[in-house]
Design a protein around this motif. Sequence first.
Motif, short mmCIF file in Angstrom:
data_model
loop_
_atom_site.label_atom_id
_atom_site.label_comp_id
_atom_site.label_asym_id
_atom_site.label_seq_id
_atom_site.Cartn_x
_atom_site.Cartn_y
_atom_site.Cartn_z
N SER A 143 66.05 75.00 32.17
CA SER A 143 66.40 76.33 31.66
C SER A 143 65.17 76.97 31.06
O SER A 143 64.15 76.30 30.83
CB SER A 143 67.47 76.21 30.57
N GLY A 144 65.30 78.26 30.78
CA GLY A 144 64.19 78.98 30.15
C GLY A 144 63.87 78.43 28.78
O GLY A 144 62.71 78.21 28.44
N THR A 145 64.90 78.19 28.00
CA THR A 145 64.64 77.75 26.63
C THR A 145 63.95 76.40 26.61
O THR A 145 63.06 76.15 25.79
CB THR A 145 65.95 77.77 25.79
N GLU A 146 64.31 75.52 27.53
CA GLU A 146 63.64 74.20 27.56
C GLU A 146 62.16 74.36 27.93
O GLU A 146 61.29 73.66 27.40
CB GLU A 146 64.33 73.25 28.54
N ALA A 160 61.12 89.70 19.68
CA ALA A 160 61.08 88.89 20.90
C ALA A 160 62.37 88.12 21.09
O ALA A 160 63.13 87.90 20.14
CB ALA A 160 59.92 87.91 20.83
N TYR A 161 62.61 87.71 22.34
CA TYR A 161 63.67 86.74 22.63
C TYR A 161 63.10 85.70 23.58
O TYR A 161 62.58 86.03 24.66
CB TYR A 161 64.91 87.40 23.27
N HIS A 162 63.22 84.42 23.18
CA HIS A 162 62.68 83.35 24.03
C HIS A 162 63.69 82.25 24.28
O HIS A 162 63.32 81.21 24.84
CB HIS A 162 61.42 82.77 23.40
N GLY A 163 64.93 82.43 23.86
CA GLY A 163 65.93 81.39 24.10
C GLY A 163 66.68 81.03 22.83
O GLY A 163 66.42 81.58 21.76
N ASN A 164 67.58 80.05 22.97
CA ASN A 164 68.55 79.84 21.90
C ASN A 164 68.63 78.44 21.32
O ASN A 164 69.50 78.15 20.52
CB ASN A 164 69.92 80.25 22.43
N VAL A 176 54.49 85.12 24.07
CA VAL A 176 54.77 86.56 24.20
C VAL A 176 55.47 86.82 25.54
O VAL A 176 55.20 86.13 26.53
CB VAL A 176 53.46 87.37 24.08
N GLU A 177 56.38 87.79 25.53
CA GLU A 177 57.01 88.22 26.80
C GLU A 177 56.09 89.24 27.48
O GLU A 177 55.51 90.08 26.80
CB GLU A 177 58.35 88.91 26.52
N THR A 178 56.02 89.20 28.78
CA THR A 178 55.23 90.21 29.50
C THR A 178 55.85 91.59 29.25
O THR A 178 55.15 92.56 28.97
CB THR A 178 55.24 89.93 31.03
N LEU A 202 52.84 82.74 28.18
CA LEU A 202 53.46 83.99 28.61
C LEU A 202 54.87 83.74 29.13
O LEU A 202 55.06 82.99 30.08
CB LEU A 202 52.61 84.63 29.70
N ASP A 203 55.84 84.38 28.51
CA ASP A 203 57.25 84.24 28.90
C ASP A 203 57.57 85.28 29.98
O ASP A 203 57.75 86.46 29.70
CB ASP A 203 58.13 84.44 27.67
N GLU A 204 57.61 84.80 31.23
CA GLU A 204 57.93 85.64 32.40
C GLU A 204 59.33 85.32 32.88
O GLU A 204 59.65 85.56 34.05
CB GLU A 204 56.95 85.31 33.54
N ILE A 205 60.15 84.74 32.01
CA ILE A 205 61.45 84.24 32.45
C ILE A 205 62.31 85.35 33.05
O ILE A 205 62.98 85.15 34.05
CB ILE A 205 62.14 83.53 31.26
N GLN A 206 62.23 86.55 32.46
CA GLN A 206 63.05 87.63 33.02
C GLN A 206 62.35 88.45 34.11
O GLN A 206 62.92 88.65 35.19
CB GLN A 206 63.59 88.54 31.91
N GLY A 262 61.77 81.10 34.87
CA GLY A 262 63.15 80.61 34.91
C GLY A 262 64.04 81.65 35.56
O GLY A 262 63.66 82.29 36.54
N LYS A 263 65.22 81.82 35.02
CA LYS A 263 66.20 82.82 35.45
C LYS A 263 66.27 83.05 36.96
O LYS A 263 66.97 82.34 37.65
CB LYS A 263 65.93 84.13 34.71
N GLY A 264 65.55 84.05 37.51
CA GLY A 264 65.68 84.43 38.92
C GLY A 264 64.96 83.50 39.88
O GLY A 264 64.99 83.71 41.10
C1 LIG Z 1 62.54 86.45 28.08
C2 LIG Z 1 63.46 85.28 28.01
N1 LIG Z 1 63.00 84.11 27.53
C3 LIG Z 1 63.80 83.03 27.47
C4 LIG Z 1 65.11 83.06 27.88
C5 LIG Z 1 65.97 81.84 27.78
O1 LIG Z 1 66.29 81.36 29.04
P1 LIG Z 1 67.61 80.45 29.23
O2 LIG Z 1 68.79 81.29 28.91
O3 LIG Z 1 67.54 80.01 30.66
O4 LIG Z 1 67.46 79.32 28.28
C6 LIG Z 1 65.63 84.26 28.38
C7 LIG Z 1 67.03 84.36 28.78
O5 LIG Z 1 67.65 85.39 28.75
C8 LIG Z 1 64.79 85.39 28.46
O6 LIG Z 1 65.23 86.57 28.93
#
Ligand SMILES: Cc1ncc(COP(=O)(O)O)c(C=O)c1O
Length: 395
Positions: A108-111, A135-139, A186-188, A219-223, A248-250
């Motif tokens: 997952s992204g958070t991992e 920012a949001y990087h996971g939970n 940081v998120e892009t 760099l968080d490119e998850i989204q 991650g994600k897509g």
């Molecule tokens: C920018 C960003 N980082 C991290 C995450 C966390 O990813 P995950 O929900 O797969 O743990 C997300 C999920 O929405 C996200 O958008």
Amino acid sequence: MNTNLKRDFFKFQAKTTQFASGFEVDYAKGSYIYGKDGKAYLDFAAGVSVNTLGHSHPRVNQAIIDQVNRHQHVMVYGEYAQDNPVQLCKRLAEVLPAPLDTTYLVNSGTEAIEASMKLAKRYTGREEIIACKNAYHGNTHGSLSLGGREEKKRAFRPLLPMINFIEFNSEEDLNKITSKTAGVVVETIQGASGFRLPQDNYLKKLKDRCEKVGALLILDEIQPGFGRTGKLFAFEHYDFAPDVLVIGKGMASGMPIGAFVSSAEKMESLSHSPTLGHITTFGGNPVVAAAALATLDELIESDLMIQIDEKEKLFRKLLVHPKIKTVAGRGLMLAPELESPEYALQVAKKCMEKGLIVFWLMYSIQNLRITPPVTISLDEIKQGCEIILEVLNEN
Ligand SMILES: Cc1ncc(COP(=O)(O)O)c(C=O)c1O
């Protein structure tokens, strides 16, 4: 077939909010999700930026089926050489700039964020991690510690120590990154807080500052990754490369996955002192990796990414209305801003009634989320935007 699906969903499945819709899903294909009510719903959310190639893309389905029939899980991550995970990591190394040549596949992204923080600490021997406000990087606990909204964190303290914050896009704040900093995450494009783009070469300046003080830029490119902004990764628009790329994600068009990519030299540090510096049972699952490889190959071999610009332009041309203040974002990661969170939620609900799925952003709830499959057609964009405009006119 469960005739009490919705009732059982609310009764037995744990909730994340008190206002889940409980929409009863039958099946999904292309840009549509089909409900148990027999209606087709055009999907402008793509499972929150996940279904890159739409639902049940034939190439992804076939790759999954082929791998399921050969073997599924055979060993924890990192022990055995398996075709699809290795091929995926190799392909990523081919398409990414130096020094991003080694991929660690997780679930997952958070991992992936958690492991990247560990990599930065282990590699630099430092303790401080810096993240951006809003920012949001996971939970999970570590990635939640990086989250830029106190109201989402208060109930779960204590979180990680030694986390400090800077303002996204503030050149002045770059001085807060020092020789004590292990890594800056940081998120892009800041997602949850309104699809906020980096301005004035910010990411390159951030990278330069990190390099100067010996901190890793994570760099968080998850989204935005996997074609959503018209490049394979959004950072490619901004003339720099991070030390650690988190994805991650897509990535697998709907299968659960995350990964972090760095140089072989940095990644090596997770394999000793201590050994097993990051471990995960299901990371690199071959079925999931098959879906990710098929997604990546389809993006590379087709002209889907070239079409993004035209699709964004069409959205921007159509989404003009006195009730839409701005349309934030880039590519197929767009967020029309409405007058209030309450109104945006009402619009999303009414769109759903008319057969269009739009969602919201986590912090910036007055923005509608438009993150459709990258495969969406121009006609589908027109149909969906017509519904949005109809709802805005009626409400
Ligand atoms: C920018 C960003 N980082 C991290 C995450 C966390 O990813 P995950 O929900 O797969 O743990 C997300 C999920 O929405 C996200 O958008």
